[in-house]
Design a protein around this motif. Structure first.
Motif, PDB file in Angstrom:
ATOM      1  N   HIS A 103       0.273  -1.891   0.677  1.00  0.00           N
ATOM      2  CA  HIS A 103       0.742  -3.239   1.024  1.00  0.00           C
ATOM      3  C   HIS A 103       1.843  -3.124   2.066  1.00  0.00           C
ATOM      4  CE1 HIS A 103       2.717  -7.169   0.487  1.00  0.00           C
ATOM      5  NE2 HIS A 103       1.573  -7.592  -0.014  1.00  0.00           N
ATOM      6  N   VAL A 104       1.939  -4.135   2.920  1.00  0.00           N
ATOM      7  CA  VAL A 104       2.927  -4.122   3.988  1.00  0.00           C
ATOM      8  C   VAL A 104       4.345  -3.944   3.451  1.00  0.00           C
ATOM      9  CG1 VAL A 104       3.097  -6.649   4.029  1.00  0.00           C
ATOM     10  CG2 VAL A 104       3.704  -5.349   6.062  1.00  0.00           C
ATOM     11  N   ASP A 105       4.648  -4.538   2.303  1.00  0.00           N
ATOM     12  CA  ASP A 105       5.984  -4.412   1.727  1.00  0.00           C
ATOM     13  C   ASP A 105       6.249  -3.014   1.179  1.00  0.00           C
ATOM     14  OD1 ASP A 105       6.436  -7.059   2.314  1.00  0.00           O
ATOM     15  OD2 ASP A 105       6.141  -7.785   0.276  1.00  0.00           O
ATOM     16  N   LEU A 106       5.217  -2.368   0.673  1.00  0.00           N
ATOM     17  CA  LEU A 106       5.380  -1.062   0.039  1.00  0.00           C
ATOM     18  C   LEU A 106       5.419   0.082   1.052  1.00  0.00           C
ATOM     19  CD1 LEU A 106       2.997  -1.641  -3.000  1.00  0.00           C
ATOM     20  CD2 LEU A 106       5.497  -1.735  -2.975  1.00  0.00           C
ATOM     21  N   ASN A 107       4.646  -0.032   2.113  1.00  0.00           N
ATOM     22  CA  ASN A 107       4.635   1.025   3.126  1.00  0.00           C
ATOM     23  C   ASN A 107       5.985   1.212   3.806  1.00  0.00           C
ATOM     24  OD1 ASN A 107       1.607   0.768   2.820  1.00  0.00           O
ATOM     25  ND2 ASN A 107       1.685   2.256   4.488  1.00  0.00           N
ATOM     26  N   THR A 108       6.829   0.187   3.740  1.00  0.00           N
ATOM     27  CA  THR A 108       8.145   0.291   4.387  1.00  0.00           C
ATOM     28  C   THR A 108       8.950   1.482   3.884  1.00  0.00           C
ATOM     29  OG1 THR A 108       9.158  -1.163   2.731  1.00  0.00           O
ATOM     30  CG2 THR A 108       8.291  -2.204   4.715  1.00  0.00           C
ATOM     31  N   PHE A 109       8.648   1.952   2.692  1.00  0.00           N
ATOM     32  CA  PHE A 109       9.385   3.078   2.129  1.00  0.00           C
ATOM     33  C   PHE A 109       9.371   4.273   3.077  1.00  0.00           C
ATOM     34  CE2 PHE A 109       9.561   6.983  -0.427  1.00  0.00           C
ATOM     35  CZ  PHE A 109      10.773   6.793  -1.082  1.00  0.00           C
ATOM     36  N   GLY A 110       8.298   4.412   3.835  1.00  0.00           N
ATOM     37  CA  GLY A 110       8.198   5.535   4.767  1.00  0.00           C
ATOM     38  C   GLY A 110       9.300   5.551   5.807  1.00  0.00           C
ATOM     39  N   SER A 111       9.828   4.378   6.171  1.00  0.00           N
ATOM     40  CA  SER A 111      10.886   4.316   7.175  1.00  0.00           C
ATOM     41  C   SER A 111      12.159   4.987   6.680  1.00  0.00           C
ATOM     42  CB  SER A 111      11.173   2.869   7.576  1.00  0.00           C
ATOM     43  OG  SER A 111      11.693   2.125   6.494  1.00  0.00           O
ATOM     44  N   LEU A 112      12.423   4.895   5.389  1.00  0.00           N
ATOM     45  CA  LEU A 112      13.594   5.549   4.796  1.00  0.00           C
ATOM     46  C   LEU A 112      13.435   7.065   4.828  1.00  0.00           C
ATOM     47  CD1 LEU A 112      16.207   5.714   3.133  1.00  0.00           C
ATOM     48  CD2 LEU A 112      14.832   5.233   1.083  1.00  0.00           C
ATOM     49  N   SER A 131       3.162   9.893   6.254  1.00  0.00           N
ATOM     50  CA  SER A 131       1.989   9.492   5.474  1.00  0.00           C
ATOM     51  C   SER A 131       1.971   7.976   5.278  1.00  0.00           C
ATOM     52  CB  SER A 131       1.977  10.207   4.115  1.00  0.00           C
ATOM     53  OG  SER A 131       3.001   9.726   3.256  1.00  0.00           O
ATOM     54  N   TYR A 132       3.137   7.368   5.172  1.00  0.00           N
ATOM     55  CA  TYR A 132       3.213   5.918   5.048  1.00  0.00           C
ATOM     56  C   TYR A 132       2.942   5.243   6.391  1.00  0.00           C
ATOM     57  CZ  TYR A 132       5.089   6.000   0.275  1.00  0.00           C
ATOM     58  OH  TYR A 132       5.241   6.156  -1.088  1.00  0.00           O
ATOM     59  N   ALA A 133       3.484   5.813   7.472  1.00  0.00           N
ATOM     60  CA  ALA A 133       3.288   5.213   8.806  1.00  0.00           C
ATOM     61  C   ALA A 133       1.823   5.273   9.225  1.00  0.00           C
ATOM     62  CB  ALA A 133       4.158   5.954   9.822  1.00  0.00           C
ATOM     63  N   ASP A 134       1.175   6.404   9.009  1.00  0.00           N
ATOM     64  CA  ASP A 134      -0.222   6.556   9.435  1.00  0.00           C
ATOM     65  C   ASP A 134      -1.175   5.736   8.561  1.00  0.00           C
ATOM     66  OD1 ASP A 134       0.307   8.247  11.591  1.00  0.00           O
ATOM     67  OD2 ASP A 134       0.284  10.039  10.342  1.00  0.00           O
TER      68      ASP A 134
END
Length: 365
Positions: A103-112, A131-134
């Motif tokens: 989900h768009v909200d959950l993938n944000t974790f990759g930015s951290l 892995s979250y960005a790709d």
């Protein structure tokens, strides 16, 4: 020498000096260093704010990221060690809280994770973040027909045309770009931003919450203001989408200037005078003003004083515990004006804490 010319010659340097110090000289209790210290250590001692009670949510992700950036910028090694320790504990003892890439909200974790990699150079963080960005552009097998349609057009399958997305998607792909220097990541963010600008920005420069929700919700507009600010800082000026995004950004800033209220912040519904003053969206708008002034996109003489007034007002909403007050609770979209008026006002909610930390870091840049 003409008397008035002499006076102008004497006063002008002082006026210019004063203008330059509008975003640097603050009274005790209002400096970004003091606020950053209070909010960052407050985060370290706080419990997780889980998304649907299961995973680290975007609001905790961005508060964490803001505290991390503050620690790095101020070379606060003690704080940096505490933040990293908390992250490593999440990867081991609390790994059940790691968000899925669904989900768009959950993938944000990759930015951290990617920001942590840039600071520490630990490759494990890079692998996790990428892995979250790709995966944001890798269509899952169980994708819906609408998700497939977005992917076929070159956008992320997580596209949903809610203005919140234009920070969520943008910041993750920008962090991937910073780490890899691969243009495809910033291209993704720029193309997605143009789509949202074309679909959701109104003639007055503000944005509907979604296509079917014709209200100018404060924090929703804050997300896109912050997203454009982050993107423009790294998007090359000769990029095909740079002009379009800059136009959208400036158009929005012009409107925000008009709607800044008597408390020098903004309302929960931006254009509604009888709506309450809300801090998280206001801090995001202040962040966008600060970024615009510091990067030369906005006229310093005009916008720096407005940014300062907003910051000085926002700091008064922090209580003795280091918690921001008057924060709109997490908000789904709804085609009902009264719904936005009635949203619960929170204290210490990460939606507000994160936006204040963005301002802190922008002022310190």
């Amino acid at each position: 020498m003409n008397k008035w010319f002499f006076i102008l010659l004497v006063l002008l340097p002082f006026q210019l000096f004063a203008q330059k110090n509008v975003l640097t000289d603050f009274p005790k209790g209002y400096t970004p260093e003091e606020v950053g210290e209070r909010l960052s250590y407050r985060f370290v001692d706080s419990k997780h704010a889980l998304y649907v009670g299961k995973w680290i949510g975007y609001y905790e992700t961005f508060t964490w990221s803001g505290a991390l950036e503050y620690a790095a910028m101020t070379k606060n090694h003690k704080l940096l060690k505490l933040i990293r320790k908390k992250f490593d504990y999440l990867l081991t003892e609390e790994k059940q809280y790691l968000p899925p890439k669904t989900h768009v909200d959950l993938n944000t974790f990759g930015s951290l994770a990617l920001k942590l990699y840039r600071i520490t150079k630990d490759k494990h963080y890079r692998e996790l973040g990428m892995s979250y960005a790709d995966s944001q552009w890798e269509l899952p097998k169980e994708a819906t027909s609408q998700e497939k349609e977005w992917a076929e057009k070159g956008y992320t399958w997580q596209t949903r045309l809610w203005i919140d997305d234009m920070y969520m998607i943008t910041i993750l792909q920008i962090e991937a770009y910073k780490v890899t220097k691969e243009i495809k990541y910033i291209n993704r963010a720029a193309e997605e931003m143009v789509l949202y600008l074309d679909k959701l920005q109104r003639p007055n420069g503000l944005f509907y919450h979604a296509l079917d929700v014709p209200f100018y919700w404060g924090r929703g507009n804050g997300w896109i203001a912050a997203g454009m600010s982050e993107l423009l800082q790294y998007l090359p000026e000769d990029h095909k989408d740079h002009l379009r995004i800059m136009q959208g950004y400036k158009k929005m800033m012009e409107s925000l200037k008009i709607y800044q209220n008597s408390r020098n912040i903004w309302n929960q519904l931006i254009d509604q005078d009888d709506c309450w003053s809300e801090t998280s969206g206001s801090a995001m708008f202040a962040f966008a003003f600060i970024k615009g002034v510091k990067n030369g996109w906005l006229d310093e003489k005009e916008y720096a004083p407005l940014a300062r007034k907003a910051w000085m007002s926002l700091v008064t909403y922090i209580n003795e515990q280091g918690d921001v007050t008057e924060i709109c609770i997490g908000t789904d979209r709804k085609n009902d004006k009264q719904y936005y008026y009635n949203r619960k006002r929170c204290v210490g909610d990460y939606h507000g804490q994160l936006a204040y930390l963005w301002c802190v870091n922008a002022l310190l840049e």
